[in-house]
Design an enzyme around this catalytic site. Sequence first.
Site, PDB file in Angstrom:
ATOM      1  N   TYR A 189       0.839  -1.206   0.000  1.00 13.69           N
ATOM      2  CA  TYR A 189       0.000   0.000   0.000  1.00 13.69           C
ATOM      3  C   TYR A 189       0.872   1.253   0.000  1.00 13.69           C
ATOM      4  CZ  TYR A 189      -3.735   3.271   0.845  1.00 13.69           C
ATOM      5  OH  TYR A 189      -4.611   4.306   0.711  1.00 13.69           O
ATOM      6  N   THR A 221      -9.709  19.222 -23.990  1.00 13.50           N
ATOM      7  CA  THR A 221     -11.031  19.091 -23.355  1.00 13.50           C
ATOM      8  C   THR A 221     -10.962  19.000 -21.824  1.00 13.50           C
ATOM      9  OG1 THR A 221     -10.874  16.733 -23.811  1.00 13.50           O
ATOM     10  CG2 THR A 221     -12.115  18.057 -25.377  1.00 13.50           C
ATOM     11  N   ASP A 253       1.851  20.418 -20.442  1.00 14.36           N
ATOM     12  CA  ASP A 253       1.062  19.198 -20.625  1.00 14.36           C
ATOM     13  C   ASP A 253       1.980  18.297 -21.442  1.00 14.36           C
ATOM     14  OD1 ASP A 253      -0.490  17.107 -21.488  1.00 14.36           O
ATOM     15  OD2 ASP A 253      -2.300  18.298 -21.721  1.00 14.36           O
ATOM     16  N   ARG A 264     -13.605  15.860 -33.754  1.00 15.51           N
ATOM     17  CA  ARG A 264     -12.931  16.955 -33.063  1.00 15.51           C
ATOM     18  C   ARG A 264     -13.413  18.236 -33.731  1.00 15.51           C
ATOM     19  NH1 ARG A 264     -10.243  15.065 -28.223  1.00 15.51           N
ATOM     20  NH2 ARG A 264     -12.468  14.966 -27.928  1.00 15.51           N
ATOM     21  N   PHE A 316     -19.032  15.279 -25.928  1.00 12.00           N
ATOM     22  CA  PHE A 316     -18.674  14.410 -27.057  1.00 12.00           C
ATOM     23  C   PHE A 316     -18.605  12.946 -26.674  1.00 12.00           C
ATOM     24  CE2 PHE A 316     -14.295  13.794 -25.688  1.00 12.00           C
ATOM     25  CZ  PHE A 316     -14.095  14.905 -24.875  1.00 12.00           C
TER      26      PHE A 316
HETATM   27  C1  LIG Z   1      -5.288  12.497 -23.176  1.00 11.49           C
HETATM   28  C2  LIG Z   1      -4.897  13.849 -22.861  1.00 11.49           C
HETATM   29  C3  LIG Z   1      -5.137  14.411 -21.602  1.00 11.49           C
HETATM   30  C4  LIG Z   1      -5.969  13.731 -20.538  1.00 11.49           C
HETATM   31  O1  LIG Z   1      -5.426  12.548 -20.124  1.00 11.49           O
HETATM   32  P1  LIG Z   1      -6.276  11.271 -19.652  1.00 11.49           P
HETATM   33  O2  LIG Z   1      -5.239  10.276 -19.332  1.00 11.49           O
HETATM   34  O3  LIG Z   1      -7.155  10.874 -20.792  1.00 11.49           O
HETATM   35  O4  LIG Z   1      -7.074  11.697 -18.461  1.00 11.49           O
HETATM   36  C5  LIG Z   1      -4.644  15.683 -21.359  1.00 11.49           C
HETATM   37  N1  LIG Z   1      -3.971  16.373 -22.280  1.00 11.49           N
HETATM   38  C6  LIG Z   1      -3.751  15.882 -23.509  1.00 11.49           C
HETATM   39  C7  LIG Z   1      -3.003  16.694 -24.501  1.00 11.49           C
HETATM   40  C8  LIG Z   1      -4.205  14.610 -23.847  1.00 11.49           C
HETATM   41  O5  LIG Z   1      -3.991  14.143 -25.082  1.00 11.49           O
END
Ligand SMILES: *Cc1c(COP(=O)(O)O)cnc(C)c1O
Length: 461
Positions: A75, A128, A218, A385, A452
Amino acid sequence: MKKKKRSWAEPYKIKTVELIEMKDLKEREEAIVEAGFNTFLLKSKDVYIDLLTDSGTSAMSDLQWAAMMRGDESYAGSKNFYELEDTVKKFYGYKHLVPTHQGRGAENIMSQILIKKGDFIPGNMYFTTTRLHQEMAGGQFIDVIVDEAHDPENTFPFKGNVDIEKMQELVDRVGADRVPYISLEGNVNMAGGQPFSIANLKELHAFCKKHNILIMLDATRTVENAYFIKIQEKGYEDKSIEEILLEICSYTDGCTISAKKDCLVNIGGFFACNDDEIYRRAQNLVVIYEGLHTYGGLAGRDMAAMAQGIRESVMFEHQQARVGQVKYLGEQIRDYGVPIVEPVGSHAIFLNAGKILSHLDQDEYPAQTLSAELYIENGIRSMERGNVSAGRDPGTGQNRRPKLELIRLTIPRRVYTQAHMDVVAESVAAVYERRKNIKGLEMTYEPEYLRFFQSRFKRKK
Ligand SMILES: *Cc1c(COP(=O)(O)O)cnc(C)c1O
């Protein structure tokens, strides 16, 4: 004699196969009606070639499967957590790691920590889930990507770049203290998998430093972004993907990542950062939403597979075949005269549904329509998209009617062969040929969030 050429080939051989089946036309028509013309609601058993997403759909290597057997399911303090922490430090360079079940788990935590009500969050195009978490934390997303990114026919090689003037305008308008960070995405998904350049990132870094704005990456497709820098940015030809990735991250303050993409695993994500205080808060929040800070909603074996996946993701031959396969599909489709987003990005081919079905109004959902038709044609699953994904403006309640009305054919990593790509291109061409006879859709069910995924449609008369 045939012209001499040097092809790339997949840097692996196949050890296990999964059988797939093609349903007949009548069954496909029934399946799409039952799914409300939404490819997210199709059952995968009814799909022949599944190009819905590259998220969590990668084939794992023998080394990743072997790593899973070494999962430490304690854990607290699993050895796989510490291995993953070391791996993230080595390849992405960040000091602190908080694992999450997937990307949006990390986005939730980061948004709650960094955003105050009334803040503005600039980004090189929205994603999104990312934007929704920003909004739920009280922020407002501001698009600061270069204009080229909104033009599907513009072949600028770095359509993921940030327009520094747009950053300046935002800061002038609202004040830098209302802008906690910029959300910077590598190989921008919604723009077609388009990279930013290091030159642009350096400029952004200088701007953000001056105004005390953080750069949060990101990093979901940033290894792919690093590959594009290597092959198309001057001065980076001789650097390895590994070196470029580290350099990118060195200009940023932290990241969220969906490990289901670059990192070659079926589930997983993380938040990483350098600041001790942000880390402390993330460590505290993760226990509310995901799990203890040494597993964050993942099994030990998931973290083990992720660490191995990261090591494989930076290999040149892997990215060359990955991006090469996408490019191959793009060339086949382009040769049939079908309009696609140019230049071809890293993870998908985007068909310009707005142009292909130009006889439909955007509120008849041309991209949703095209995606359903491609399934009916040959059992190929793609994703909308466009107007459906963009949702409604929270202010006016109207459809956002984005400039880009696209469908995405997303290529899973290491899963399909070039022969599959040929079949896909031929099917796209067949739908394109009968495009004039295609009727639009009407929405019959609209969920409140991320519509979507679950909205339903019927054919317009
Ligand atoms: C897929 C994605 C996310 C979200 O990630 P999940 O693992 O689906 O929650 C965020 N940013 C980008 C650019 C993505 O392609």
